[in-house]
Scaffold this motif. Structure first.
Motif, PDB file in Angstrom:
ATOM      1  N   TRP A  20       0.800  -1.212   0.000  1.00 38.40           N
ATOM      2  CA  TRP A  20       0.000   0.000   0.000  1.00 38.40           C
ATOM      3  C   TRP A  20       0.836   1.266   0.000  1.00 38.40           C
ATOM      4  N   ALA A  21       2.155   1.158  -0.154  1.00 44.37           N
ATOM      5  CA  ALA A  21       3.050   2.303   0.017  1.00 44.37           C
ATOM      6  C   ALA A  21       2.804   3.426  -0.988  1.00 44.37           C
ATOM      7  N   GLY A  22       2.466   3.139  -2.206  1.00 41.97           N
ATOM      8  CA  GLY A  22       2.334   4.186  -3.207  1.00 41.97           C
ATOM      9  C   GLY A  22       0.905   4.551  -3.563  1.00 41.97           C
ATOM     10  N   THR A  23      -0.048   4.275  -2.702  1.00 40.33           N
ATOM     11  CA  THR A  23      -1.446   4.484  -3.072  1.00 40.33           C
ATOM     12  C   THR A  23      -1.864   5.946  -3.061  1.00 40.33           C
ATOM     13  N   GLY A  24      -1.361   6.753  -2.153  1.00 44.18           N
ATOM     14  CA  GLY A  24      -1.726   8.169  -2.100  1.00 44.18           C
ATOM     15  C   GLY A  24      -3.102   8.387  -1.490  1.00 44.18           C
ATOM     16  N   THR A  25      -3.562   9.619  -1.609  1.00 44.19           N
ATOM     17  CA  THR A  25      -4.827  10.006  -0.975  1.00 44.19           C
ATOM     18  C   THR A  25      -6.019   9.303  -1.617  1.00 44.19           C
ATOM     19  N   TRP A  26      -6.050   9.257  -2.948  1.00 44.31           N
ATOM     20  CA  TRP A  26      -7.175   8.602  -3.615  1.00 44.31           C
ATOM     21  C   TRP A  26      -7.174   7.103  -3.381  1.00 44.31           C
ATOM     22  N   GLY A  27      -6.025   6.514  -3.317  1.00 52.04           N
ATOM     23  CA  GLY A  27      -5.934   5.093  -3.002  1.00 52.04           C
ATOM     24  C   GLY A  27      -6.413   4.809  -1.586  1.00 52.04           C
ATOM     25  N   ILE A  32     -10.713   2.660   2.044  1.00 54.84           N
ATOM     26  CA  ILE A  32     -11.769   2.857   3.038  1.00 54.84           C
ATOM     27  C   ILE A  32     -13.119   2.421   2.472  1.00 54.84           C
ATOM     28  N   VAL A  33     -13.379   2.761   1.204  1.00 56.11           N
ATOM     29  CA  VAL A  33     -14.642   2.363   0.573  1.00 56.11           C
ATOM     30  C   VAL A  33     -14.714   0.844   0.421  1.00 56.11           C
ATOM     31  N   VAL A  34     -13.624   0.229  -0.027  1.00 58.59           N
ATOM     32  CA  VAL A  34     -13.608  -1.235  -0.191  1.00 58.59           C
ATOM     33  C   VAL A  34     -13.813  -1.926   1.156  1.00 58.59           C
ATOM     34  N   SER A  68      -7.207   4.524   6.448  1.00 60.82           N
ATOM     35  CA  SER A  68      -7.270   5.698   7.325  1.00 60.82           C
ATOM     36  C   SER A  68      -5.876   6.229   7.658  1.00 60.82           C
ATOM     37  N   VAL A  69      -4.945   5.337   7.909  1.00 58.28           N
ATOM     38  CA  VAL A  69      -3.578   5.770   8.218  1.00 58.28           C
ATOM     39  C   VAL A  69      -2.933   6.434   7.008  1.00 58.28           C
ATOM     40  N   ILE A  70      -3.124   5.861   5.823  1.00 62.09           N
ATOM     41  CA  ILE A  70      -2.554   6.456   4.613  1.00 62.09           C
ATOM     42  C   ILE A  70      -3.169   7.824   4.365  1.00 62.09           C
ATOM     43  N   ALA A  71      -4.474   7.938   4.501  1.00 58.30           N
ATOM     44  CA  ALA A  71      -5.142   9.225   4.281  1.00 58.30           C
ATOM     45  C   ALA A  71      -4.670  10.253   5.296  1.00 58.30           C
ATOM     46  N   GLY A  72      -4.556   9.859   6.547  1.00 57.11           N
ATOM     47  CA  GLY A  72      -4.092  10.800   7.574  1.00 57.11           C
ATOM     48  C   GLY A  72      -2.680  11.283   7.317  1.00 57.11           C
TER      49      GLY A  72
END
Length: 98
Positions: A20-27, A32-34, A68-72
């Motif tokens: 998940w390292a390169g997913t970014g905000t949209w990822g 979260i949706v999935v 959530s952690v990636i988005a934060g």
């Protein structure tokens, strides 16, 4: 063992990044949706739901938590970048004023 016995290469070993390292905000939003869809899937008991319902909720919660952690982190990094750019653009910082 001498220095001649050791094989040296110029290649640098890159650390393995998580999936998940390169997913970014949209990822992150997609994760979260999935995860939310997975929770609904388990709640409704649709085909493919594990026998242990708690296991299904746990897996869905892990996906939501990673998202959530990636988005934060992405949003916090954007906020820090914006604050750093504002302080360097000629604005006087309160600590630096006489």
């Amino acid at each position: 063992m001498t220095g001649k016995d050791v094989e040296r290469t110029d290649e640098r070993v890159r650390p393995v990044e998580p999936w998940w390292a390169g997913t970014g905000t949209w990822g992150a939003a997609a994760l979260i949706v999935v995860g939310s869809v997975a929770v609904a899937w388990v709640f409704l008991g649709l085909p493919g739901t594990p026998d242990e319902v708690a296991q299904g909720y746990h897996q869905a919660a892990r996906v939501i938590a990673v998202g959530s952690v990636i988005a934060g982190c992405a949003l916090l990094g954007r906020r820090r970048a914006r604050a750093g750019a504002g302080a360097g653009a000629g604005e006087v910082n309160e600590r630096e004023s006489p």
